[in-house]
Design a protein around this motif. Structure first.
Motif, PDB file in Angstrom:
ATOM      1  N   PRO A 115       0.815  -1.230   0.000  1.00  0.00           N
ATOM      2  CA  PRO A 115       0.000   0.000   0.000  1.00  0.00           C
ATOM      3  C   PRO A 115       0.844   1.274   0.000  1.00  0.00           C
ATOM      4  N   ILE A 116       1.953   1.264   0.709  1.00  0.00           N
ATOM      5  CA  ILE A 116       2.801   2.446   0.790  1.00  0.00           C
ATOM      6  C   ILE A 116       3.469   2.765  -0.543  1.00  0.00           C
ATOM      7  N   GLN A 117       3.531   1.779  -1.440  1.00  0.00           N
ATOM      8  CA  GLN A 117       4.157   1.970  -2.744  1.00  0.00           C
ATOM      9  C   GLN A 117       3.164   2.406  -3.821  1.00  0.00           C
ATOM     10  N   SER A 118       1.903   2.209  -3.566  1.00  0.00           N
ATOM     11  CA  SER A 118       0.877   2.422  -4.594  1.00  0.00           C
ATOM     12  C   SER A 118       0.769   3.868  -5.041  1.00  0.00           C
ATOM     13  N   LYS A 136      13.336   6.779 -24.869  1.00  0.00           N
ATOM     14  CA  LYS A 136      12.607   5.863 -23.992  1.00  0.00           C
ATOM     15  C   LYS A 136      13.564   4.951 -23.232  1.00  0.00           C
ATOM     16  N   VAL A 137      13.307   4.826 -21.941  1.00  0.00           N
ATOM     17  CA  VAL A 137      14.113   3.976 -21.065  1.00  0.00           C
ATOM     18  C   VAL A 137      13.214   2.911 -20.454  1.00  0.00           C
ATOM     19  N   LEU A 138      13.604   1.657 -20.584  1.00  0.00           N
ATOM     20  CA  LEU A 138      12.871   0.542 -19.970  1.00  0.00           C
ATOM     21  C   LEU A 138      13.618   0.068 -18.727  1.00  0.00           C
ATOM     22  N   LEU A 139      12.897  -0.060 -17.619  1.00  0.00           N
ATOM     23  CA  LEU A 139      13.477  -0.455 -16.342  1.00  0.00           C
ATOM     24  C   LEU A 139      13.038  -1.875 -15.978  1.00  0.00           C
ATOM     25  N   SER A 161      10.944  -8.028  -6.068  1.00  0.00           N
ATOM     26  CA  SER A 161      10.849  -6.578  -6.104  1.00  0.00           C
ATOM     27  C   SER A 161       9.700  -6.201  -7.023  1.00  0.00           C
ATOM     28  N   ASN A 162       9.601  -4.944  -7.383  1.00  0.00           N
ATOM     29  CA  ASN A 162       8.617  -4.477  -8.364  1.00  0.00           C
ATOM     30  C   ASN A 162       9.060  -3.113  -8.879  1.00  0.00           C
ATOM     31  N   THR A 163       8.243  -2.491  -9.702  1.00  0.00           N
ATOM     32  CA  THR A 163       8.634  -1.243 -10.341  1.00  0.00           C
ATOM     33  C   THR A 163       8.945  -0.136  -9.340  1.00  0.00           C
ATOM     34  N   PHE A 164       8.371  -0.185  -8.153  1.00  0.00           N
ATOM     35  CA  PHE A 164       8.622   0.848  -7.141  1.00  0.00           C
ATOM     36  C   PHE A 164      10.097   0.968  -6.790  1.00  0.00           C
ATOM     37  N   TRP A 216      12.468   1.481  -8.483  1.00  0.00           N
ATOM     38  CA  TRP A 216      13.145   2.466  -9.330  1.00  0.00           C
ATOM     39  C   TRP A 216      12.811   3.906  -8.954  1.00  0.00           C
ATOM     40  N   ARG A 217      12.158   4.127  -7.820  1.00  0.00           N
ATOM     41  CA  ARG A 217      11.649   5.454  -7.485  1.00  0.00           C
ATOM     42  C   ARG A 217      12.733   6.532  -7.526  1.00  0.00           C
ATOM     43  N   ASN A 218      13.935   6.240  -7.045  1.00  0.00           N
ATOM     44  CA  ASN A 218      14.992   7.254  -7.036  1.00  0.00           C
ATOM     45  C   ASN A 218      15.469   7.575  -8.442  1.00  0.00           C
ATOM     46  N   LEU A 219      15.773   6.545  -9.222  1.00  0.00           N
ATOM     47  CA  LEU A 219      16.251   6.765 -10.588  1.00  0.00           C
ATOM     48  C   LEU A 219      15.171   7.415 -11.448  1.00  0.00           C
ATOM     49  N   ILE A 220      13.925   7.064 -11.221  1.00  0.00           N
ATOM     50  CA  ILE A 220      12.836   7.667 -11.992  1.00  0.00           C
ATOM     51  C   ILE A 220      12.817   9.180 -11.813  1.00  0.00           C
ATOM     52  N   GLY A 221      13.135   9.654 -10.617  1.00  0.00           N
ATOM     53  CA  GLY A 221      13.207  11.094 -10.388  1.00  0.00           C
ATOM     54  C   GLY A 221      14.250  11.757 -11.273  1.00  0.00           C
ATOM     55  N   PHE A 222      15.414  11.125 -11.401  1.00  0.00           N
ATOM     56  CA  PHE A 222      16.472  11.650 -12.267  1.00  0.00           C
ATOM     57  C   PHE A 222      16.035  11.628 -13.737  1.00  0.00           C
ATOM     58  N   LEU A 223      15.406  10.528 -14.134  1.00  0.00           N
ATOM     59  CA  LEU A 223      14.983  10.384 -15.533  1.00  0.00           C
ATOM     60  C   LEU A 223      13.889  11.388 -15.888  1.00  0.00           C
ATOM     61  N   LYS A 224      12.962  11.625 -14.966  1.00  0.00           N
ATOM     62  CA  LYS A 224      11.907  12.609 -15.202  1.00  0.00           C
ATOM     63  C   LYS A 224      12.498  14.000 -15.395  1.00  0.00           C
ATOM     64  N   GLU A 225      13.432  14.359 -14.533  1.00  0.00           N
ATOM     65  CA  GLU A 225      14.042  15.682 -14.594  1.00  0.00           C
ATOM     66  C   GLU A 225      14.755  15.899 -15.924  1.00  0.00           C
ATOM     67  N   ALA A 226      15.317  14.814 -16.484  1.00  0.00           N
ATOM     68  CA  ALA A 226      16.035  14.910 -17.758  1.00  0.00           C
ATOM     69  C   ALA A 226      15.103  14.777 -18.962  1.00  0.00           C
ATOM     70  N   GLY A 227      13.819  14.522 -18.726  1.00  0.00           N
ATOM     71  CA  GLY A 227      12.851  14.503 -19.813  1.00  0.00           C
ATOM     72  C   GLY A 227      12.689  13.181 -20.534  1.00  0.00           C
ATOM     73  N   TYR A 228      13.249  12.103 -20.009  1.00  0.00           N
ATOM     74  CA  TYR A 228      13.114  10.806 -20.659  1.00  0.00           C
ATOM     75  C   TYR A 228      11.686  10.279 -20.535  1.00  0.00           C
ATOM     76  N   GLU A 229      11.270   9.477 -21.506  1.00  0.00           N
ATOM     77  CA  GLU A 229      10.037   8.706 -21.374  1.00  0.00           C
ATOM     78  C   GLU A 229      10.403   7.407 -20.670  1.00  0.00           C
ATOM     79  N   ILE A 230       9.703   7.105 -19.587  1.00  0.00           N
ATOM     80  CA  ILE A 230      10.085   5.998 -18.713  1.00  0.00           C
ATOM     81  C   ILE A 230       9.074   4.863 -18.841  1.00  0.00           C
ATOM     82  N   LEU A 231       9.573   3.683 -19.109  1.00  0.00           N
ATOM     83  CA  LEU A 231       8.758   2.480 -19.225  1.00  0.00           C
ATOM     84  C   LEU A 231       9.217   1.478 -18.175  1.00  0.00           C
ATOM     85  N   ALA A 232       8.303   0.714 -17.642  1.00  0.00           N
ATOM     86  CA  ALA A 232       8.650  -0.332 -16.683  1.00  0.00           C
ATOM     87  C   ALA A 232       7.527  -1.357 -16.652  1.00  0.00           C
TER      88      ALA A 232
END
Length: 279
Positions: free
Chosen positions: A46-49, A78-81, A87-90, A92-108
């Motif tokens: 729930p905390i990850q949702s 596009k970057v696929l994680l 584990s699960n897609t959560f 990647w929360r830290n790296l996703i922040g970096f990727l968002k800031e750089a404007g990448y389209e993020i897939l997972a």
């Protein structure tokens, strides 16, 4: 008391395997295989949702599995994680922040039997089939994989070099199935007869034995840029795994850390990944 029984359970299973192999080696091999491929954790908590709710959801069917995919829109490449075991897609929360800031389209996506995806077992064959389906559907430029996800990324590229991927990053990833199986053997303390039965089982089922599956071997055929990041004190996946892959992977770079552990969530790791993608 709970921890006491948790320590005893693997030993009890190992003793059961050691007895069963005397009478039914094929049966014990099947049981050992299923246990090895069945995750105990990895579902979305729930905390990850809330974090994952920001993504666009889509489910795709791969063989007998319903795979949950996630997409964060961006104007860049596009970057696929690919996450690791239990584990699960959560993750990647830290790296996703970096990727968002750089404007990448993020897939997972959540691997089989993990996160919001269906299934009861996960192995590199099933994970690779899902990766193939997602790559074909979304055409990513880069793949970043942690642990088993990195191993899967390399194996997928070995099987499908014709795809449009430009770079691969592996983080704390194992290489040899033998290392994983020997660790499994030590935890359960099953004997060599069980190990040999399991080896024969995998050979029949997948066409390779325990000592034959190695991304270090497959890396010799890779014609793509690669970055490997691994901690020299990693107790889950040995650092030598990335050393072996790097040695055989032309065009790869290896970054060694110390004290970062297996999860590798540190900003330094994300910064190295970003530098590699941006150059």
């Amino acid at each position: 008391m709970k921890r006491f029984f948790q320590r005893l359970l693997p030993l009890a299973i190992g003793k059961y395997f050691n007895l069963l192999v005397l009478f039914a080696p094929e049966k014990v091999a099947h049981k050992a295989y299923l246990l090895f491929c069945t995750p105990r954790r990895g579902k979305v908590l729930p905390i990850q949702s809330d974090f994952l709710a920001d993504a666009a959801y889509e489910r795709i069917t791969v063989e007998d599995m319903e795979i949950q995919t996630y997409r964060w829109e961006g104007k860049g490449r596009k970057v696929l994680l690919l996450h690791g075991w239990e584990s699960n897609t959560f993750r990647w929360r830290n790296l996703i922040g970096f990727l968002k800031e750089a404007g990448y389209e993020i897939l997972a996506f959540d691997g089989p039997a993990h996160g919001h995806s269906t299934g009861k077992i996960m192995n590199v064959i099933r994970y690779t089939a899902c990766t193939r389906a997602v790559v074909e559907a979304y055409q990513p430029d880069y793949i970043i994989g942690h642990s088993m996800g990195g191993l899967t990324a390399v194996y997928h590229q070995y099987l499908h070099p014709e795809n449009s991927l430009k770079k691969i990053v592996t983080i704390g990833s194992p290489s040899d199935l033998e290392d994983l199986m020997l660790q499994y053997k030590r935890i359960l303390r099953f004997n060599d007869a069980v190990f040999r039965a399991l080896d024969r089982y995998l050979k029949r089922k997948f066409g390779f034995g325990i000592r034959e599956f190695s991304t270090a071997i497959y890396a010799k055929d890779l014609n793509i840029e690669g970055l490997l990041i691994h901690d020299e004190l990693d107790t889950i996946a040995p650092f030598r795994a990335s050393e072996k892959v790097h040695k055989n992977w032309k065009g790869s770079r290896l970054i060694k850390t110390k004290g970062y552990g297996h999860s590798m969530h540190q900003d330094f790791v994300s910064e190295q990944v970003m530098d590699f993608l941006n150059t």
